[in-house]
Design a protein around this motif. Sequence first.
Motif, PDB file in Angstrom:
ATOM      1  N   ARG A  48       0.830  -1.210   0.000  1.00  0.00           N
ATOM      2  CA  ARG A  48       0.000   0.000   0.000  1.00  0.00           C
ATOM      3  C   ARG A  48       0.863   1.258   0.000  1.00  0.00           C
ATOM      4  N   VAL A  49       1.937   1.239   0.788  1.00  0.00           N
ATOM      5  CA  VAL A  49       2.840   2.397   0.805  1.00  0.00           C
ATOM      6  C   VAL A  49       3.448   2.616  -0.581  1.00  0.00           C
ATOM      7  N   THR A  50       3.859   1.524  -1.226  1.00  0.00           N
ATOM      8  CA  THR A  50       4.443   1.620  -2.563  1.00  0.00           C
ATOM      9  C   THR A  50       3.452   2.225  -3.550  1.00  0.00           C
ATOM     10  N   GLU A  51       2.180   1.805  -3.452  1.00  0.00           N
ATOM     11  CA  GLU A  51       1.161   2.316  -4.372  1.00  0.00           C
ATOM     12  C   GLU A  51       0.877   3.793  -4.121  1.00  0.00           C
ATOM     13  N   ILE A  52       0.890   4.181  -2.833  1.00  0.00           N
ATOM     14  CA  ILE A  52       0.662   5.599  -2.513  1.00  0.00           C
ATOM     15  C   ILE A  52       1.804   6.456  -3.062  1.00  0.00           C
ATOM     16  N   VAL A  53       3.027   5.983  -2.875  1.00  0.00           N
ATOM     17  CA  VAL A  53       4.188   6.720  -3.392  1.00  0.00           C
ATOM     18  C   VAL A  53       4.120   6.810  -4.911  1.00  0.00           C
ATOM     19  N   ARG A  54       3.725   5.707  -5.557  1.00  0.00           N
ATOM     20  CA  ARG A  54       3.607   5.718  -7.006  1.00  0.00           C
ATOM     21  C   ARG A  54       2.531   6.702  -7.452  1.00  0.00           C
ATOM     22  N   ALA A  55       1.397   6.730  -6.713  1.00  0.00           N
ATOM     23  CA  ALA A  55       0.310   7.651  -7.064  1.00  0.00           C
ATOM     24  C   ALA A  55       0.753   9.099  -6.956  1.00  0.00           C
ATOM     25  N   GLU A  56       1.518   9.392  -5.882  1.00  0.00           N
ATOM     26  CA  GLU A  56       2.010  10.757  -5.717  1.00  0.00           C
ATOM     27  C   GLU A  56       2.953  11.134  -6.850  1.00  0.00           C
ATOM     28  N   SER A  57       3.806  10.194  -7.269  1.00  0.00           N
ATOM     29  CA  SER A  57       4.731  10.464  -8.374  1.00  0.00           C
ATOM     30  C   SER A  57       3.971  10.727  -9.658  1.00  0.00           C
ATOM     31  N   GLN A  58       2.896   9.928  -9.907  1.00  0.00           N
ATOM     32  CA  GLN A  58       2.102  10.125 -11.115  1.00  0.00           C
ATOM     33  C   GLN A  58       1.330  11.442 -11.064  1.00  0.00           C
ATOM     34  N   ALA A  59       0.896  11.825  -9.854  1.00  0.00           N
ATOM     35  CA  ALA A  59       0.185  13.109  -9.730  1.00  0.00           C
ATOM     36  C   ALA A  59       1.110  14.269 -10.075  1.00  0.00           C
ATOM     37  N   LYS A  60       2.374  14.166  -9.630  1.00  0.00           N
ATOM     38  CA  LYS A  60       3.343  15.212  -9.953  1.00  0.00           C
ATOM     39  C   LYS A  60       3.622  15.240 -11.448  1.00  0.00           C
ATOM     40  N   LEU A  61       3.665  14.062 -12.084  1.00  0.00           N
ATOM     41  CA  LEU A  61       3.904  13.985 -13.514  1.00  0.00           C
ATOM     42  C   LEU A  61       2.777  14.656 -14.284  1.00  0.00           C
ATOM     43  N   VAL A  62       1.528  14.324 -13.908  1.00  0.00           N
ATOM     44  CA  VAL A  62       0.378  14.911 -14.609  1.00  0.00           C
ATOM     45  C   VAL A  62       0.333  16.422 -14.401  1.00  0.00           C
ATOM     46  N   ALA A  63       0.643  16.820 -13.136  1.00  0.00           N
ATOM     47  CA  ALA A  63       0.650  18.260 -12.849  1.00  0.00           C
ATOM     48  C   ALA A  63       1.676  18.983 -13.713  1.00  0.00           C
ATOM     49  N   SER A  64       2.795  18.347 -13.972  1.00  0.00           N
ATOM     50  CA  SER A  64       3.821  18.977 -14.811  1.00  0.00           C
ATOM     51  C   SER A  64       3.426  18.986 -16.279  1.00  0.00           C
ATOM     52  N   LEU A  65       2.511  18.056 -16.681  1.00  0.00           N
ATOM     53  CA  LEU A  65       2.092  17.979 -18.079  1.00  0.00           C
ATOM     54  C   LEU A  65       0.953  18.931 -18.414  1.00  0.00           C
ATOM     55  N   LEU A  66       0.076  19.175 -17.456  1.00  0.00           N
ATOM     56  CA  LEU A  66      -1.131  19.962 -17.740  1.00  0.00           C
ATOM     57  C   LEU A  66      -0.824  21.318 -18.377  1.00  0.00           C
ATOM     58  N   PRO A  67       0.195  22.061 -17.918  1.00  0.00           N
ATOM     59  CA  PRO A  67       0.466  23.375 -18.543  1.00  0.00           C
ATOM     60  C   PRO A  67       0.856  23.261 -20.015  1.00  0.00           C
ATOM     61  N   PHE A  68       1.306  22.098 -20.424  1.00  0.00           N
ATOM     62  CA  PHE A  68       1.738  21.930 -21.808  1.00  0.00           C
ATOM     63  C   PHE A  68       0.639  21.372 -22.701  1.00  0.00           C
ATOM     64  N   MET A  69      -0.534  21.029 -22.124  1.00  0.00           N
ATOM     65  CA  MET A  69      -1.627  20.474 -22.909  1.00  0.00           C
ATOM     66  C   MET A  69      -2.488  21.594 -23.503  1.00  0.00           C
ATOM     67  N   THR A  70      -2.979  21.323 -24.693  1.00  0.00           N
ATOM     68  CA  THR A  70      -3.957  22.231 -25.284  1.00  0.00           C
ATOM     69  C   THR A  70      -5.304  21.996 -24.611  1.00  0.00           C
TER      70      THR A  70
END
Length: 360
Positions: free
Chosen positions: A278-300
Amino acid sequence: MTRKLYDLDSHRCDFSATVLRCDPDGERYAVVLDQTVFFPEGGGQPADTGVLGGARVLDVQLLPDAIVHYTDAPLTLGAQVRGEIDWPQRFRRMQGHSGEHIISGLVHSEYGFDNVGFHLGEDAITMDYNGELTWPQLMHIERLANEAVYRNVPIRTEYPAPEQLAHMEYRSKLDLKEDVRIVTVEGYDVCACCAPHVSHTGEIGAIKFTSVMRHRGGVRVTILCGSDAETDYREKSAQVAALSAQLSVRQADVVPAVQRLFDEIAQQKAAAAELERRVTEIVRAESQAKLVASLLPFMTEEEQGVYRRARNARKTTRAKHATAGEYSMSTGFEAVIGYLYLTGNRERLEALLRGAFPAG
């Protein structure tokens, strides 16, 4: 040929003899006597040790023309010397060897299997049988063997005449033709054997199986007899008493208590593994959230619409995942990537990835 006093009386432990030969043999001396109580190695039993005329007897071997005593010091040729065997060692071995005869006789009579290997070691006695025996079957043999001990039946040794031997039924690993020594445990076993034995089964003391394993199509078992069995029982009783005190349970309840500990440890390991997952999945989710957050400004706007629709469409199935954020964000991002790929917009795809993962 040296006269075998041990054949005449297995309980005799000292004697006098004449030195017939004494030859250097490396760092030892090979001594031949006119008679001896020292048993030479044979039949799966080690040689006696002891003292002879002030020298230590290290080994004894039977050669075609004599019994040779290997000593740590020379003896005078023609001298009369006194010898004494290590009696506790001899008696322990007689107990074990006689116990083996009873067990092998019972295994043969009860199950039809033959003893095909025997070794009398310092720590235990091993026997090989040419058929498989289960632990319950061995416990049956053990009970009958100890009944033989309680009955204190005689054990006889003899050299039958050839015509008498021809009509005898006896166990033997070898096809013997002459000077065959027969050891009879009355009512339990008749076997060809060269070694000293106790005179009555009561001298054997307890007989105890300690292990069994498959071996060359049959089984190899280990036993302890007499003082060895007593020592083993004493040590194991002390271990059970210590475990009983450590676990705060009665000695009879040690095994269930240990099993409960194993069950608790297994449950704790499973809980720890689940927590780690569960800890691993939470850490992975946080990493993916940061990735998406970094992508949103570049999306049309069109790409952001694809992302939101994919995320919202998947929220209803989030029970399969650790968090809603992990699943919705990952599927939304995958939808955008897939959209750009399917529409052939390679430049936008590369720009989006460069924005999320800038060089350097």
